[in-house]
Structure formats: C-alpha cells, structure tokens
Design a protein around this motif. Structure first.
Motif, short mmCIF file in Angstrom:
data_model
loop_
_atom_site.label_atom_id
_atom_site.label_comp_id
_atom_site.label_asym_id
_atom_site.label_seq_id
_atom_site.Cartn_x
_atom_site.Cartn_y
_atom_site.Cartn_z
N LEU A 65 0.97 -0.95 0.22
CA LEU A 65 -0.32 -0.13 0.15
C LEU A 65 0.89 1.46 -0.10
O LEU A 65 0.71 2.06 -0.98
N ASN A 66 1.74 1.21 0.99
CA ASN A 66 3.34 2.16 0.59
C ASN A 66 3.55 2.13 -0.35
O ASN A 66 3.97 3.58 -1.28
N LYS A 67 3.89 1.62 -1.09
CA LYS A 67 4.20 1.56 -2.47
C LYS A 67 3.77 2.54 -3.40
O LYS A 67 4.46 3.05 -4.24
N ARG A 68 2.67 1.84 -3.74
CA ARG A 68 1.78 2.74 -4.86
C ARG A 68 1.50 3.82 -3.73
O ARG A 68 1.34 5.22 -5.00
N ALA A 69 1.29 3.65 -2.29
CA ALA A 69 1.13 5.79 -2.37
C ALA A 69 2.22 6.72 -2.74
O ALA A 69 2.33 7.47 -2.94
N ARG A 70 3.48 5.67 -2.49
CA ARG A 70 4.36 6.93 -2.83
C ARG A 70 4.34 6.84 -4.35
O ARG A 70 5.12 8.33 -4.61
N LYS A 71 4.09 6.02 -4.61
CA LYS A 71 4.17 7.04 -6.85
C LYS A 71 3.56 8.18 -6.94
O LYS A 71 3.70 9.10 -7.47
N LEU A 72 2.18 8.00 -5.65
CA LEU A 72 1.64 9.01 -6.30
C LEU A 72 2.02 10.77 -5.91
O LEU A 72 1.76 11.72 -6.24
N ALA A 73 2.78 9.92 -4.37
CA ALA A 73 2.64 11.13 -3.72
C ALA A 73 4.35 11.53 -4.15
O ALA A 73 4.64 13.19 -4.58
N GLN A 74 4.72 11.34 -4.41
CA GLN A 74 6.14 11.60 -5.76
C GLN A 74 6.33 12.66 -7.28
O GLN A 74 6.46 12.90 -7.92
N PHE A 75 4.55 11.69 -7.58
CA PHE A 75 4.31 12.15 -8.60
C PHE A 75 3.57 14.33 -9.05
O PHE A 75 3.28 14.39 -7.99
N ASP A 76 4.90 15.21 -8.95
CA ASP A 76 4.97 16.19 -9.22
C ASP A 76 4.00 16.58 -10.49
O ASP A 76 4.72 16.67 -11.87
N PRO A 77 3.39 17.03 -10.68
CA PRO A 77 2.31 17.71 -12.40
C PRO A 77 3.17 19.51 -12.89
O PRO A 77 2.70 19.40 -13.31
N GLY A 78 3.68 19.08 -11.96
CA GLY A 78 4.50 21.10 -12.18
C GLY A 78 3.71 21.75 -12.43
O GLY A 78 2.37 22.22 -11.77
N ALA A 79 3.96 22.30 -13.72
CA ALA A 79 2.86 23.67 -13.40
C ALA A 79 1.95 23.16 -14.82
O ALA A 79 1.03 24.03 -14.69
#
Ligand SMILES: Cc1ncc(C[n+]2csc(CCOP(=O)(O)OP(=O)(O)O)c2C)c(N)n1
Ligand SMILES: Cc1ncc(C[n+]2csc(CCOP(=O)(O)OP(=O)(O)O)c2C)c(N)n1
Ligand code: SF4
Ligand code: SF4
Ligand SMILES: [Mg+2]
Ligand SMILES: [Mg+2]
Lengths: 573, 289, 573, 289
Positions: free
Chosen positions: A447-461
């Motif tokens: 669950l944490n692996k998957r949550a980390r993927k989204l947490a590290q997603f940076d949409p930038g501008a």
C-alpha cells in the motif's frame, strides 16, 4: 466596423437539417478566419426528431456558451420550443422565421425577442423539384445568415461542398443554388449583424472528444477497447479507423467489464491502452480499476460525463462523476484523476494522461463531459505538449522483484517476451515477488509503495490553470472553466477583480500549488455542475480550501453561463 | 461473407526439438491447493504440454481469475496475471490482441468461467482469437468453501442451497459450441498425459481452443474421485458439422474425453487498412489559412 | 478469587482441530456464565491448513481483541509461527506445548513467554486407537485449559457433545475420555489461571454475520440474492435454510450484478430484500445502487469488509470500503450508509437498515467487517430494537404520481398487483409520472426530491454511540469501537479522560448530533482501519470535524488493540 | 435427480373470456421510436397477446434494460421497470421469485440481451423461471446510433467497425437451447398477429419462454425491411429432443418463424421446508442460564 461576436441558433424538426446548417456556417466562418463553436441539442426521439445547432462566431477564442443568442433561425416550429430553456433570448435577440411555419411558440415568444418574418426556401422551385430534392430550407437559411454576418460567399460555398461530401452532383448544384438564394434574400432584410473583419490564422476545427482521442494517439495509445455509450461513442467512432491505420486496434467489447479488462491485458502486454466510457460504464469498471491499482498496470480511462445518476440524461452534460472517479472502488485504491480545462486542453490532457499512466504504472481517469466532448470548436492549433514519459521496463542488475519496496516505488515492468523477466501480475496482497501473502507487514508495504508513487508524482505547472489574482477566487474544472473565466473578466471590468483557478489534476490534489494560487483570495467559491458539491467536499476533505469557502454547485444539464455566475456571486456576498 | 478453410498449418508441424522439459515451466512456488486436489494434475499436464510445444516460458502468458484453480499461473515460470474473479478471458483477449506474437492461455474454474464469467466465455467463443481456455471444472466453488456452481448437479446438498440448487447444470461444451467455438475438448486431471496431448493440440489450434477439464475437489466434492471409473474416450472427433457435434455432446454422459469438435471453416479476415501517420491525422482538423 | 478475564490461543496444523478446541471451550465458558469471544486465523491453504482460535473469557462483555494473550496452547508447531504478529504474547504469557512437537519457533519464542512443557493426548491410548480415532489432542488440550480456568467440568462435557453434534457414539466416548484426561493432566501443572466465579445470565452466542442476518429477518427481509464471497458467505449460509423456513427465498445469483438487480426486482415486487457481499462485490453493484437511488427502490446491501484493494486479503479484516459505500456510483446518488458498533449491535443495525430502506425507498448499505462478522461472541440477549417502519404503499386520493415532487418526498410505491396503481420504475431522469424527460427543471426536481428524503431522515438517538465526556475524543466506527472504548477506560483511569464516539450513521452525516457529542473536546482523533483515512476525510469534507482534528488510520488486517491506541494517543500529543 | 413431465396445464386451457382489449394495455405515452421502427409492431402484438391472455394490466409486470426496444414498458398500462442496461432478466427474476402470483415479462434488444446481458440470458435459460423473455433483435445498437451487436452480420460496415466486425454472429436460439431453455421461438415484428399468438403461448408456458423477434431498425439498418421477403414458418415445433432442435436451428436460414422447441421434461421441485418462527430461530443462539 461590425460586432466582435455573434451567437446564432438554427432549429427545426427532423428533416429540417438544423445541424447541417450549423456545421456549414461554422466551417465557413472558421475558414474565413473566425473562432467559433457549436453545441447541439436533440429531442427525445432516437433519430430524426427536432434539433438545434447552437453557434458562436467570434474574433476571440470561445470557451463557453453565450449568455444569450443574438439570432434564432427557426427552420420550422415543430416542437422546437422544448429547447427554450437551453436557448436564452432577450429583447435584443432576433428571431428569423418563415410566416408559413405558423406563430412563434409561447415559450420562445416570451423572450420578447424581435420577430422578423423571412420566407425560407427557393421561391422559384417547382413543387416537383421540392418533392424530389427537398426544400433545402436549412442551406437557404445558412446562406442568409452568412450574408447577414458578412461571411465571404466563396467560403460559404466551399464549406457547403465539404459538408455535402460525396453527395451527387445535382444535389450539390441545387444546394448551392439555395445557398445563393438565401444570401440574396437576406440582403433585403434591414438587419445589422455584420461581424468585424476576421483575423485569419491556421486553426483547427474539432470536438473535445476528437481532441482527447488525438491526444491519446500522440501519447502512444495503440489499443482501445470499449462498449458504446452516449456521449462517448463518437470519440471511439472517430478513433476506430485512425487507430487501425496507425497499426493499433480498437475492439468492441461485450460490456464495460470486458472493455476495461481487455485494456489491462493489452497494457500488461506492453501496449499503452485506453477505454472510453460515460458514468454507467465507469461504475462497472471500478472493480478492475482497483485491480489496475493493486497489480500496478497502466490504463487510461476516459469518462465523458453525462447527467446522472443511473441512466439519467444520456445526451446531456453534467459533472457528477467526481466522487466515483476519485473514490470509486473498494479498498484503498488511489489513482490519478485529471480533467481537461477546455476543448483545446483535451489535446494536452489526453496525451498527458497516457504518459502519467505509463510512467507511474497506474490507472488514470480523465473526466471530460458532454459539453466539452461534443462541442465543435475552432482552436489555435499548437497547444503545448507534455514531455513524453515512458514505462520502466529494463530489468534491474540485481534479482528482479516486480513489486520491490526497497527502492524507487516505480519498479520495472518488463513486457511478456522479455527473457528472464517473468512475473505474475497480482491483485491479491502480495510480497515483493508478487506471491500472495496475508501478513500485515507486506500489506502495508505494498500500500505504501503505491501511495509513494502518487506522492512523488509532481504535476509541475500543469496541475491547473490560474487566471488573474483578484480577491475573489472561482475554483472550478472542466467545461465550467470557460464560463468562469468570462465571468471573471466581466467582474474585473466592473471593478470586482476575480481570479479563476481551474484544476487539471483533481486527485491527488496538488495542495501546495493550490494554496499558492489561492493566496490572498478573500473569498473562494467552488463552482461545479452537480448537486452534491462533489469537488467542494473533496477539497474540504483534504483541507485544500478553508471551511469558510463557498460552494456554487448545481446539477446539469444547463451549462454555466457568464451571467449566471455573476449573479450568483453577487447574491452570495 | 465468404468463408476460408483454415488447414491450421502448425497443427501439422512436428513438435519442435525437445530442448525444454516440464521442469522449465515450474516456478517452484508451493501451491495452496489441498493435498489431492485435481488441479495438481492439470498443472503438471500443462507444464508437459508447454515443454512439448516448445516455446520458452517467457513467450507464454497465463491469465486467470479468482478461485483455487485460478492460482495456477504463479506455479509456472511463465508470464502471468491473476486478475479479478470472472475476467480472465477479456484480459487474455487484450494480451493476445495487443501482442499476437505471444502464446496466451487463460485458465480458471467453473465458477470463474461459467458463473460470473459466463458472458466473456460465450463472447470469447464467438471472437475466436488464437488462444487456449482451460477450465478446471470441479462443479463447486472451492475457494469460497463449497457452494454449487453452474455445473453442479441439481440435488447436491450444501449450506447455501439445502437439498440442492434444483437447476439443470450447464453443459459447457454445448454452450461453447452454440456460441461458435471452433475447438472443443474435454480432459481429466487424473489422466495428465492424455490431457497434455489435448493441450498441445489446443495450443496449436489457430483459434479459440476450449478445454473443459474434470478436476475433482477433494475438500468439498469427495465423491468426484469416482470420476475415475466414469471417464472414457469420446467416440470420435467431429469436424465442421456443428449439429452432429451437438448431438454427440447431448448423447454423451458427460465423461467422454478427448477433442470433441474442430471447425476448420473461417471468415475471411478484413483487409489491412492503409497506413497513415499521426501528422496526416492531425491535418484533418486543419482549417483556414 | 481469580482473574476477571483470560485470553487463550489454541493453534495447530490442519488435522489438529484448534477450532474445535476453541469452540468447545468458548461454549463451555459461556454456558458456565462467562462472556466470551473467539476469532479465527487460517493459513493460506484453502482447507485443512494451520489455524488458530483466539479466545477471550471474561466477566465483562468483550468488545475487542486483547492486548496480549495469557495462554498459548500449541497443539503442534507446524507453520503456526506465521500467526505470530496476530497473537501478541509477553513475558507474562504462558506457552503450553508438547515437547514432542519440537522446539518453540523463533517468532513465538521471541516474546519471552514462559514455556511450559505439557504432554498432550491420552498417554494410555494404544497406537491402534490413535490411528483409528485420532489423537484428540485438541479436546485433551481444551479439557486441560478448562481445568486451569476453573470451568465446571459438566459444562465442558455438555459443550463437547454439542460441538461433536451427531458424531458416532464411540467418537463421542473417546473424545469425552480425552477431555477428562486433559483436565486430569492439567491439575498437575502449577499454573494459576483461575477465573473469578462467573455471573450467569441468559445470553446469546453468535457471530456478527449471524447477528446481522437475524436483524434483517426481524426487519422483514424475505428475499436474499447473493454471490458467494469471503467473509460474507457464512452469513448467507446461515441465512439460507432459515429464510426458506420463514417462507422467504435465498437465490444464488450468477454474479453480483445479477444479485443486486434481483434484489431490486424482489423489492419492486413488494418484498423487503437484501444482498450480502464484500468489497469486490460491492464494486460491481454500484451501477445498480445508483438505479435504486434514481428509481427509488428500497434495498439493503451488507458489505462485510475485508482487506483491499482488489482481491486483497479475502479472509482478513479492514475498514476500507467507506469511500465506495458513500461515494461509489456515477452521478449524484446519495444513500444511507450504516455501520454496526459491535457484534451485539449487528442485530440492531441489521434490523434498522431494513426499516430505513423501506420507509425511505432508498438503498441502505451496512458496512460490517470481517472482525465483527466472523467473531463468535457471547452477548446479552435483549438489545434494543428499532421501532418498525414500513413502506408507503397506499394510493393517494388524488391522481397517483409515483414521483410527485409537490408533497412529502416519500411518495406512494404500490406493489404490482395493486389495481390502479400501475407505475414504471425509471432510472432515466423522469417527470412526476415516471416518464423520461431531459429538462433541467425535472432533473433538479427529482434530485431534490431524493435529497429531501435523506435530509428529513432523523436517526434520533441511534446516529451513534457516545461514551464519556473526556476532552480527548476518539471518533471511530465498526470493529474499532470496542478497542477505542477499552483504551478510553484505561486512559480515564490513568488520568486522561477520553470519550469515544462511534458512528452508526456514516452517511448522511448526523452533523448536529456529532457536534453535540464532540462539544468540549479539545482533541479529536478519527480512528479507522484503512490507509487512506477515508472516514477522516469524509468528516472533513462535511465540516463535521475541525481541520485541526487528527487521524489515526492504518490498514488492516491487524485489529486495533487498547495498547496500540494508548500509545498512538501518547505519541501524537 | 428424477424428472417430472409437465403437461403445462394452462397451455391446454381455453383463453379466458375476452373482457379485455388491446387498448386496455396501452398507456397512451408517445413512443420515442423512429416512425417505421419494428418495435411498434412488437408493442401492438404484445398488447394483443395480453388481452387474449386476459390477466388485467395491474397483474402484469414488464421489465426492461436500456435501448430503443427497452423503452417498451412505459408504453403499456402494466406495472413496469426500466432498469439499467443488460440487467432486465435478473430484475425480472427477482420480481417473479418474490411474487410468483404476477405475470412477468422481460423485454429488450439484442445489445441489452446478448451483449452486456449475455450472462443473465444463459443463466435465465438455466434457471427456467415461469416468465417470458422477448428480444427485439434489430442486429444493431439502435439507441447509441448504429454499432454492430452480437447478432450483426460480420461484414456490416459501421463507423466503429469499418469494413465489418468480422465475427460470426450469435444464433440466440442455439444459445438458449444450449443453456437449457425449455421454450424457444422466433417472431417477426411485421407479422404482429402471428407474433401475438406465439406470445400468448409463451405466457402460458410454465417455465422460461424465450422469443427472439426480428424487429427492423429503420434508422440504421434500412436493409432489414427486406426481411419481409425472407421469413417463413418453421418446418415443425420440436418437442423434448434437444439435439434435433439444434439440428433444425442450424439448418434453418435464421428466418424460420414460430415455436421452434418445447421441452416438457422438468426436475422435481425440492420439497417445501418445514416452517419455523422468528422466535424459534432466535432460540438457537441461546446459551447459559
Ligand atoms: C467479484 C467477486 N465475487 C466473488 C468472489 C469470491 N470468490 C472467489 S473464488 C470464487 C469461486 C471460485 O469457484 P471456481 O471458479 O469454480 O474455482 P475453484 O475454487 O472451484 O477452483 C468466488 C465466488 C470474488 N473474489 N470476487
Ligand atoms: C452500462 C451501460 N453501457 C452502455 C450504455 C449505452 N447503451 C444504451 S442502449 C445500448 C445498446 C442498445 O442496443 P439494443 O439493446 O440492441 O437496443 P436497440 O436500441 O437496438 O433497440 C447501449 C450500448 C448504457 N446505457 N449503460
Ligand atoms: S478446496 Fe477443492 S478445489 Fe480448492 S484446493 Fe482444495 S481440493 Fe482443490
Ligand atoms: S434507431 Fe432503430 S431501433 Fe431505435 S427507434 Fe429508430 S428504428 Fe427503432
Ligand atoms: Mg470450481
Ligand atoms: Mg438492437
């Protein structure tokens, strides 16, 4: 010098061809160098019932429906008045109607618009000619409006032949004649609808659905599986032949359960894959979306929203699948939810969705809506494109663990056929190798692996679009953004500086960027087209807005218009 | 639409050089199956068949749904996917359509395939993609501990259906046939050698090959171990004549083993469309100056 | 005078019969007059693998799992150590193991619990007898523990014969002998596990699943359609014969799509109807739940939650379907979501759900979880019962409009067979007569009708349970409530007064009652067993808690225990 | 399990006194169907049949999914339910199981019934509840404006499947038969009188009665109006012999009208369980003093 924009309706019953008139006029105006847009209304009949083409032509890009229409062209009056609520008219509007069609219906007349009698159809055609070839009232009317608006007749003729396509030569000839006659007849009317001269530039004419489809092709989608559903079907109908011509495949599945699972299979096979649906279909897909989350399979899911719940109003717009897109599915199954901010942005967001799905190995849901999807719009052709992102497929140097938790949460996903890369995609709680286990530690680790993927997603501008910095902020998304912007412009001009924040990323919420964009706003209003204030509550749920923020939520299918927003803002102070 | 007769070229080809053994297809993971479960026999037959067929494990994809039987993919060394209940076939279709170069085999149970997955089953028969579907039929939902499935006898007593479910069971072979399947067979887990032979033939079949495998559930259907005494080879393999195949299936007692039906008649595939580029597609939108 | 409670584990491999030992002991203790509870753990094997029975016996009602187990009885050590994380032991715990089983596995020995050697099984049995009849180690062990805990031997014997049921006479006789011998052998151990004398009273022994099923029968459910899914299947397996004996029907559907639609059909037919599922099944049902909302058809949906997402851990608990239950489904489809606050409350909430569904003509989802559903518990038998509420079926005096919007939003719903009552249930946007229409006004009117039904629903005192008024408030639901209460009691005793608020109504949120219950709380912690803090965000979304409230969320499958809660509260200050 | 032969008592009964007319079954709502749509003929045949059968409108329930054809219930004066796409049959089963006293008729289209609803279709055949299922088959998804359905010809060109879908269409009658249906018929919307006769027989049939109705789509399949020239009565109604029925269906050109198959053989229903009270059930939980 002429007006800078013009809003026109062609309406009529089944055979009257309001849509053809609209398409022809829009194309001619676009070719002449105007921006333009067209929305369509249909009666309850499955085919051939009454319909209305809602057009705008302007020297500026068009992003929402007008407060009022300037011109209402009644090809006939048969049941056309059922559209009255969707076609606002005022005393300044003009109704062009043939006296032979009978009196103006009450619903329409109530607007006090000025009624101008106008005989439509070729007065010289013999009864036999009419019976054989139809009356071409629609083309006649389009010709008339083209003349009134000052569109170059050559562009009108060219547009007519494009719209008629491969029709027989005599049909072409008779229609061309009607077009001329309409223009000639209009010249006798003392109406001032002249547009300011156009500013030609290379532009594109397309629908939001086509734009998303095009974006997905740019992003690399080469497999689509779907089950038909209004208002998403035309997206895939446009896509089908083109995808094949690019070497891809479009499969008609037996239902949405099959569609989404085929997409996951194709994606597992290594091919970027997508499905396209509307609310009821998305409801059927949430189990498999959870599987895509758990087994970490990229997938793009386009939801062209319509009025709900249940079958609702299939052909009409609403923004009421926000909750389902973000929260639908059992268990903790976070995914990315995007929404295009305009028809033009559908190109960008459609492409970006593919890159995010592929690079993060996650399902990405794109919430479009009928108002965006089925709007024909003239846009500037070179929107930004997101930088390509690809799937991680190379095997690690060390022992390959498909679901390794000790490293970058995005782990290698070699496609079948890769020697030494074998892995089994797993929807059960699994260990790093993908073997099902039931311990709390492995469960939390994945669950944490998957949550980390989204947490590290940076949409930038690209998290969203911000216009202005007024102390009132309208926070919205999707087809509401254009109307909000027009309202903000008007409010600013009237001394109430208003900013607009349109979210492109609805989940996970871009909290930091959102906070920056709202800095200094003394009043925040979340505007959305659903009853439950779904986005508003989602924002509150994540403390993205203060509890004092306001909600401006109402169901569809009527589009938000500038005037409504201004009035609501005034009322709520 | 005109028809093509396929002669299934690779049906006639010799087995490839035996460079692979069943062991090469074994992952080493310990099955969660009960000791004595029929599915062990299916696993070993499948490993044998894959070795005989001769494509390496990384070119084979095993797809399953949920159930005891659906645990099979992880026990092999192939690529695999253990998806959600009932959806193995559409997932497998997606793999095959996207990657025709791969060998795709869907596996699962009678609940997975004939109950929740029934619609995909009949549509897969109709779609006739070049893949194998192998159902381990134990006439029970094993994983959820013993409820009647669509193939369970009407009078089989269980907690959820005391006294029996009272419905005539499906004959999966008849359903497949009526849905348009072109290759229909029955195997038995306790005869893994014969089963392996059928699987090899199914893999080589250039279309959808359906194998119903009788695979006893030792935990909830002990009586199925008597199947050993009931099975017998089918009288003959019927070719092309669907009515005759229906008659044969209806006349059979449900225990005839072997390939029951092959249909060589095929629709002509649509011609390949002309290729275009992305830029050409974009140019369709162009308007104005 | 003896201890007031005792927590015991029986564990062993397939044939060892840990469950039988547990059941027998629980039943005996309950008959003797103790409260008790039993949870079960299984290994990955489908059948016959290792298992553990987790028991508690007490003079007070039991509502959660203990911080630690006092006694661990190893029937053998085969793979039993995989349960270590779920069976907390301390230095004060005692491990009873047969030296013949080999050394205590590291995972278990790590606890530093005191290991007591104890030969289990009849020392006098001949090898032939053992081969023929098994070793009865489990019954022997149960006899021993019964003796250590001071349970009346007659109650042990009676419980044994109940548990053995209709087994053959010689089996009964041999087991009875083992029971005696176990007791005799235990007498030689110098262990003080004596319980304080029981306080007998009429009580019930049942699982949470059975309690919900019983509640639904009391509420009038006479039609159930379902598709098997762990951990909900035993609920319907218990229900099936009984429902038939009450003249009702239980149907095994081909899938969950069929199950929920059959339920809607039966309900349309006039019979209160229910389906029972777990996460994956609920995901498949959300389209039809939206239909039930739109067409206003009563339906009860029981979701016995398990670890997710996707197939997750089918046999283990979690509380991660909160989002799906409340927000699942396209369009605006509000429904009622309830959660029982204990095994005992399953009776109440199961019955109430039926009344709410029927009286408000809406789907009601009950979120139970595996920890409640499969816990065997001894409870006090006469819980409150909700007052019956029935469906409105009488035709109005004036013209009947099934979906009238001008009156009480709960409109008459005559069952088929009622003369002059004909109506067509409609999932499309409809007018008051149920005819599909697509106008904005009718759309809003029907959405409002349905929203008004939920707005006028007043749960009264049953919105939730509140204990205490400490300035720390733990806000929780479902199987977490018991542990929270035990923690609160301990914290209060230690000088940190803590209140517990357990929500029975999760949606629509009982905002006023909740505010009252939280009044004066200086610290609010929302405790739930999922990763996403789903309830916490739901409460924030509706301003039901201040943005400063804390979240104590973690995934399953480990249950919350008193000690964990106390530690987390201390850490978060 | 032993078998019962049903003689379908109400099959033999005379039609009840004609106190009802087709008009009594008409709601007066205006159909949204295109002028000329085949479904008008089905509606009128159904109204006729219900009048002939003679139960009043309030004792009849019409259940449908989503599609043009699925709009039918609101056009009658019966109780009705217009549910979600593909789920008419389970909804109808729920009504019938809960209320055996009602007359339950499920209706819909080929997309609703054979595509998204395919699983419920085969399971309804197997479940064999006493109800009617009437499919208005126009070989297209009409409501979504013209995509190929499971019964569409492989080479029918459409936007979504340029050049044709390329799959052999289902034969719904064969599928029903293989799934265990006991009453299988075909009708034609342009022959409403004959269709009404078949519907009456279907209503009287004491089990699941399936009627596939050829019902042209004027908007997207104009060519279907040529069906008038193709239809013909079936050679005979086959009784009990399922193999013969399969053969007959396969030999037919798909345009044979009438009752194709009736199966009088039934499983013995389970005995009624002993009745208990709620209090007795509660007493099972009792323990201790
Ligand atoms: C959507 C959904 N519904 C129900 C289940 C529960 N479930 C798991 S396996 C199974 C049936 C398995 O039966 P079968 O396919 O015959 O496999 P077997 O265990 O007998 O090999 C069911 C109902 C599930 N996992 N998902
Ligand atoms: C879940 C879902 N998927 C898709 C749709 C869109 N849809 C509505 S009707 C229809 C097909 C109708 O075809 P058919 O049943 O043959 O009816 P016809 O219109 O031809 O009479 C589809 C795909 C929907 N309403 N719901
Ligand atoms: S329960 Fe039955 S099917 Fe499942 S593993 Fe055991 S024997 Fe095999
Ligand atoms: S689209 Fe076809 S099926 Fe639908 S109403 Fe029109 S003719 Fe009938
Ligand atoms: Mg099975
Ligand atoms: Mg159709």
């Amino acid at each position: 010098m002429g007006r800078s924009s013009l809003a026109i309706v062609f309406a009529g019953s089944g055979g009257a061809g309001a849509m053809t008139a609209g398409e022809l006029f829009l194309r001619a105006a676009a070719t002449a160098g105007y921006y333009g847009s067209m929305n369509r209304l249909f009666g309850p009949q499955v085919r051939g019932g009454e319909s209305a083409a809602l057009l705008q032509i302007s020297n500026l890009p068009i992003t929402c429906q007008p407060d009022n229409f300037d011109l209402f062209v009644a090809l006939d009056w048969h049941k056309v008045d059922q559209f009255a609520a969707e076609i606002p008219l005022t005393e300044n509007s003009i109704i062009l109607a043939d006296p032979q069609s009978g009196p103006v219906p009450q619903n329409v007349a109530r607007s006090k618009a000025r009624i101008v009698s106008f005989k439509m159809g070729d007065p010289e055609a013999t009864p036999l000619e009419r019976a054989l070839h139809g009356k071409h009232t629609n083309v006649f009317a389009a010709g008339a409006v083209g003349c009134l608006a000052g569109i170059d007749p050559a562009k009108m003729r060219a547009a007519l032949s494009t719209v008629l396509g491969s029709k027989a030569a005599d049909v072409q000839r008779l229609n061309a004649a009607s077009l001329e006659k309409g223009a000639a007849a209009a010249a006798t009317l003392a109406l001032d609808l002249d547009l300011a001269p156009p500013k030609p530039a290379p532009r594109w004419l397309l629908t939001g659905n086509q734009a998303i489809a095009m974006g997905s092709l740019r992003g690399g989608v080469r497999f689509v599986s779907c089950y038909p559903i209004t208002p998403a079907t035309d997206l895939v109908e446009w896509l089908a032949p083109r995808l094949q011509q690019l070497g891809g495949k479009l499969v008609l599945a037996e239902d949405e359960l099959a569609a989404i699972n085929m997409v996951l299979g194709a994606s597992f096979g290594g091919v970027p894959a997508m499905t396209v649906t509307s609310g009821p279909g998305l409801s059927l897909m949430v189990e498999a979306i959870g599987l895509a989350v758990a087994a970490e399979v990229p997938a793009v899911i386009i939801d062209v929203m319509r009025s709900g719940p249940s079958t609702g109003i299939p052909s009409k717009t609403e923004q009421s699948d926000v909750n389902l897109a973000i929260y639908g599915g059992h268990g903790d199954a976070p995914r990315i939810v995007l929404a295009p901010t305009s028809v033009r942005d559908c190109l960008f967001t459609g492409e970006w969705a593919v890159y995010l799905a592929e690079s993060l190995q996650t399902p990405v849901i794109v919430l479009s809506d009928q108002a965006l999807g089925q709007a024909h719009q003239v846009i500037d052709p070179k929107p930004d494109r997101p930088p390509p992102l690809a799937r991680r497929i190379e095997l690690p140097a060390s022992k390959f663990k498909r679901y390794a938790t000790d490293s970058d949460p995005v782990t290698a996903m070699p496609p079948p056929g890769t020697p030494h890369g074998q892995w089994v995609g797993e929807g059960l709680t699994h260990n790093e190798f993908g073997i099902p286990v039931s311990g709390a530690a492995a469960h939390a680790a994945q669950l944490n692996k998957r949550a980390r993927k989204l947490a590290q997603f940076d949409p930038g501008a690209w998290w969203g679009d911000v216009w202005g910095d007024g102390d009132t902020a309208i926070l919205t998304f999707g087809s509401g953004a254009g109307a909000a912007l027009e309202a903000a412009v008007a409010l600013g001009a009237a001394g109430s500086p208003t900013r607009v924040v349109a979210l492109r990323v609805l989940s996970p919420l871009p909290l930091a960027a959102l906070a920056t964009s709202l800095k200094g706003a003394r009043r925040i209003i979340v505007m959305e087209q659903n009853q439950g204030a779904q986005l508003y509550h989602h924002l509150l749920a994540h403390n993205a807005i203060p509890p004092t923020a306001d909600s401006m939520a109402r169901p569809g299918p009527l589009p938000f218009r500038r005037a409504e927003i201004i009035a609501r803002l005034a009322a709520q102070v | 639409m005109t028809e093509n007769i396929v002669t299934a070229p690779n049906m006639l080809a010799d087995a490839p050089p035996g460079t692979l053994s069943a062991r090469d297809f074994h992952s080493g993971a310990t099955p969660i199956w009960c000791p004595g479960c029929g599915d062990y026999g299916v696993l070993s037959a499948l490993e044998d068949a894959l070795a005989t067929y001769g494509r390496p494990p990384h070119e084979v994809v095993l797809v399953s749904g949920i159930g005891c039987s659906s645990r099979l993919p992880a026990y092999t060394s192939c690529y695999g996917f253990h998806g959600v209940h009932g959806r193995a076939l559409p997932f497998a279709a997606g793999v095959k359509l996207a990657r025709p170069d791969l060998e795709v085999i869907a596996v699962g149970g009678d609940g997975d395939g004939y109950s929740i997955g029934g619609n995909h089953f009949i549509h897969a028969c109709r779609r006739d993609l070049d893949m194998v579907y192998l159902v381990m039929d134990n006439r029970v939902y094993g994983m959820t501990k013993g409820q009647p499935s669509p193939t369970t006898e009407p009078d089989w007593d269980s907690d959820i259906a005391p006294g029996g479910i009272g419905l005539r069971p499906f004959d999966p072979l008849a359903l497949a046939l009526a849905a348009g399947a072109t290759f229909v067979a029955r195997g038995f887990s306790a005869q893994p050698h014969d089963l392996a032979t059928v699987i090899v033939e199914a893999i080589r079949w250039p279309g959808f090959a359906f194998i119903e495998v009788l695979s006893p559930c030792v935990a909830f259907r002990r009586e199925e171990f008597d199947w050993k005494a009931s099975v017998h080879p089918v009288k003959q393999t019927i070719e092309n004549d669907r009515a005759a195949a229906h008659a044969a299936i209806l006349a059979d007692d449900g225990f005839g083993l072997g390939v029951v039906f092959r249909d060589y008649r095929r629709l002509k595939p649509a011609p390949e469309p002309q290729r275009v580029t992305l830029a050409e597609i974009e140019s369709e939108f162009r308007i104005g100056a």
